[in-house]
Design an enzyme around this catalytic site. Structure first.
Site, PDB file in Angstrom:
ATOM      1  N   LYS A 117       0.815  -1.224   0.000  1.00 30.32           N
ATOM      2  CA  LYS A 117       0.000   0.000   0.000  1.00 30.32           C
ATOM      3  C   LYS A 117       0.842   1.265   0.000  1.00 30.32           C
ATOM      4  O   LYS A 117       0.365   2.332  -0.364  1.00 30.32           O
ATOM      5  CB  LYS A 117      -0.963   0.013   1.202  1.00 30.32           C
ATOM      6  CG  LYS A 117      -2.022  -1.055   1.095  1.00 30.32           C
ATOM      7  CD  LYS A 117      -3.402  -0.573   1.484  1.00 30.32           C
ATOM      8  CE  LYS A 117      -4.438  -1.495   0.872  1.00 30.32           C
ATOM      9  NZ  LYS A 117      -5.563  -1.809   1.664  1.00 30.32           N
ATOM     10  N   LYS A 201      -5.109 -10.086  -7.690  1.00 29.16           N
ATOM     11  CA  LYS A 201      -6.306 -10.270  -6.874  1.00 29.16           C
ATOM     12  C   LYS A 201      -7.422  -9.319  -7.322  1.00 29.16           C
ATOM     13  O   LYS A 201      -7.145  -8.171  -7.663  1.00 29.16           O
ATOM     14  CB  LYS A 201      -5.912  -9.962  -5.425  1.00 29.16           C
ATOM     15  CG  LYS A 201      -6.983 -10.218  -4.408  1.00 29.16           C
ATOM     16  CD  LYS A 201      -6.500  -9.849  -3.013  1.00 29.16           C
ATOM     17  CE  LYS A 201      -7.270  -8.653  -2.498  1.00 29.16           C
ATOM     18  NZ  LYS A 201      -7.202  -8.437  -1.070  1.00 29.16           N
ATOM     19  N   LYS A 204     -10.870  -3.801  -4.584  1.00 23.45           N
ATOM     20  CA  LYS A 204     -11.471  -2.478  -4.756  1.00 23.45           C
ATOM     21  C   LYS A 204     -10.485  -1.541  -5.434  1.00 23.45           C
ATOM     22  O   LYS A 204     -10.875  -0.592  -6.097  1.00 23.45           O
ATOM     23  CB  LYS A 204     -11.837  -1.911  -3.384  1.00 23.45           C
ATOM     24  CG  LYS A 204     -12.800  -2.790  -2.620  1.00 23.45           C
ATOM     25  CD  LYS A 204     -12.750  -2.468  -1.118  1.00 23.45           C
ATOM     26  CE  LYS A 204     -13.527  -3.487  -0.299  1.00 23.45           C
ATOM     27  NZ  LYS A 204     -13.096  -3.521   1.100  1.00 23.45           N
TER      28      LYS A 204
HETATM   29  P1  AMP Z   1     -10.736  -6.205   2.067  1.00 21.66           P
HETATM   30  O1  AMP Z   1     -11.603  -5.933   0.919  1.00 21.66           O
HETATM   31  O2  AMP Z   1      -9.290  -6.173   1.707  1.00 21.66           O
HETATM   32  O3  AMP Z   1     -11.096  -5.448   3.303  1.00 21.66           O
HETATM   33  O4  AMP Z   1     -10.990  -7.736   2.444  1.00 21.66           O
HETATM   34  C1  AMP Z   1     -12.065  -8.205   3.217  1.00 21.66           C
HETATM   35  C2  AMP Z   1     -12.063  -9.710   3.236  1.00 21.66           C
HETATM   36  O5  AMP Z   1     -12.319 -10.204   1.917  1.00 21.66           O
HETATM   37  C3  AMP Z   1     -10.722 -10.334   3.656  1.00 21.66           C
HETATM   38  O6  AMP Z   1     -10.951 -11.537   4.377  1.00 21.66           O
HETATM   39  C4  AMP Z   1     -10.061 -10.605   2.346  1.00 21.66           C
HETATM   40  O7  AMP Z   1      -9.075 -11.584   2.425  1.00 21.66           O
HETATM   41  C5  AMP Z   1     -11.246 -11.035   1.488  1.00 21.66           C
HETATM   42  N1  AMP Z   1     -10.975 -10.740   0.075  1.00 21.66           N
HETATM   43  C6  AMP Z   1     -10.810  -9.530  -0.496  1.00 21.66           C
HETATM   44  N2  AMP Z   1     -10.561  -9.640  -1.825  1.00 21.66           N
HETATM   45  C7  AMP Z   1     -10.552 -10.969  -2.086  1.00 21.66           C
HETATM   46  C8  AMP Z   1     -10.354 -11.742  -3.279  1.00 21.66           C
HETATM   47  N3  AMP Z   1     -10.100 -11.180  -4.466  1.00 21.66           N
HETATM   48  N4  AMP Z   1     -10.429 -13.077  -3.178  1.00 21.66           N
HETATM   49  C9  AMP Z   1     -10.691 -13.664  -2.003  1.00 21.66           C
HETATM   50  N5  AMP Z   1     -10.887 -13.009  -0.850  1.00 21.66           N
HETATM   51  C10 AMP Z   1     -10.825 -11.683  -0.872  1.00 21.66           C
END
Ligand code: AMP
Ligand code: TRP
Length: 333
Positions: A117, A201, A204
């Protein structure tokens, strides 16, 4: 009389930083739902974490409302799960501070998410301190509740490992206080990749073209799937190393339909990529359409405040006891 077996405890949270994606849904929320009968669950909205990078207040409020509605629409049941907002339970910030005091600059600067980040921030002197301290607050989120397991996507595993280190360190410095939790990642779909760049991945912050948002217009989502990057060859085969695009679409379709990858491979045998994408788009849009209908009715019903209020009460009860134990151990009481 038969003794009732105590359920194992699980805890997890999601940051309301942006619009939720299909990656969040498959990698996190669907996992939570599958565990809610078997485990005693604590699921929260990590709103303090959303402040680690600048965010507009109005947007944060909207994201938080969407996230709780999505939790409920996906089937998290507030009768079974303690659903709450992190900032409603002030013990998170307080234990976060204690955790920051018990962590090292070295280990925090080795966190991959921090490095990623901040890698392209041109002004290194103005990296927000919050993004650096994030894992200490995350450790507090977890350790307040003594969970056995923390279900997360693979990208968060490192933070849970750090949490374990901090718990072990605290326990040995001040005597046994915290349960040392285990990260839990599901095998399939733990990582959903971007549709436009299947080596990255789906997130967002990755490209908009490659990301399906849960509350987006369905036609937009369908178009994104129809223009997903595919691979050389023509077989619909799961082979992440050589066919990352097709494998990603198969994973998505399998996680949402409940069919195994091999069943889908058989069903789609002989199809061209275009027809296969149509199958995937139908599966995704069906799921999102029913989700969006439920979200709308939840937002209209006014139950959100009540759910959060009750959740905060239950969570505070546990968090208060743990924090007061910690305060005694370190000498603040
Ligand atoms: P975040 O959007 O980074 O706050 O992630 C929230 C949750 O969603 C966490 O447990 C992440 O590991 C999961 N997550 C986010 N993006 C992915 C993705 N592309 N594939 C699988 N899990 C995800
Ligand atoms: N850091 C997690 C993410 O970015 C969100 C989170 C905050 C979390 N605190 C947590 C996840 C505690 C599990 C447990 O997705």
């Amino acid at each position: 009389m038969q003794e009732q077996v105590k359920k194992k405890r699980m805890l997890s949270g999601i940051k309301p930083t942006g619009r939720l994606t299909l990656g969040n849904y498959i990698g996190a929320i669907k996992q939570f739902i599958s565990y809610q009968d078997e485990y005693e669950m604590y699921i929260f909205i990590a709103d303090l974490h959303a402040l680690t990078l600048p965010i507009d207040a109005k947007e944060l409020r909207q994201n938080t409302k969407d996230l709780i509605s999505i939790y409920l629409a996906c089937g998290l049941d507030p009768e079974k799960v303690v659903l709450f907002k992190q900032s409603d339970v002030h013990e998170h910030a307080e234990l976060g501070y204690i955790m920051a005091c018990n962590s090292y600059m070295g280990e925090l600067s080795r966190m991959t998410q921090y490095k990623d980040k901040t890698a392209n921030m041109s002004e290194k002197d103005s990296i927000p301190t919050g993004i650096f301290l994030y894992p200490a607050l995350m450790a507090a989120d977890i350790l307040l509740y003594d969970p056995d397991y923390v279900p997360v996507g693979v990208d968060q595993k490192q933070h849970v490992e750090l949490t374990r280190d901090l718990a072990i360190r605290f326990n040995s410095r001040y005597s046994d206080t915290f349960k040392v939790p285990e990260p839990l990642t599901s095998k399939q779909g733990a990582k959903v990749f971007s549709l436009s760049n299947p080596e990255k991945k789906m997130s967002k912050s990755e490209s908009d073209k490659g990301t399906i948002y849960l509350l987006d217009d369905l036609n937009v989502s369908r178009k994104k799937i129809m223009s997903a990057v595919t691979d050389l060859g023509r077989d619909i085969k799961y082979d992440p190393a050589n066919k990352p695009g097709i494998s990603n679409l198969l994973t998505i379709a399998s996680c949402l339909s409940g069919k195994s990858i091999s069943t889908l491979e058989k069903e789609c045998e002989g199809m061209g990529y275009g027809d296969f994408k149509k199958v995937v788009a139908d599966i995704v849009c069906n799921e999102l359409s029913s989700l969006q209908t439920k979200v709308a009715s939840i937002q209209a019903s006014g139950i959100i405040e009540k759910v959060l209020e009750e959740g905060a009460m239950k969570a505070s009860y546990v968090a208060r006891k743990k924090l007061s134990k910690v305060y005694r151990k370190v000498g603040l009481r």
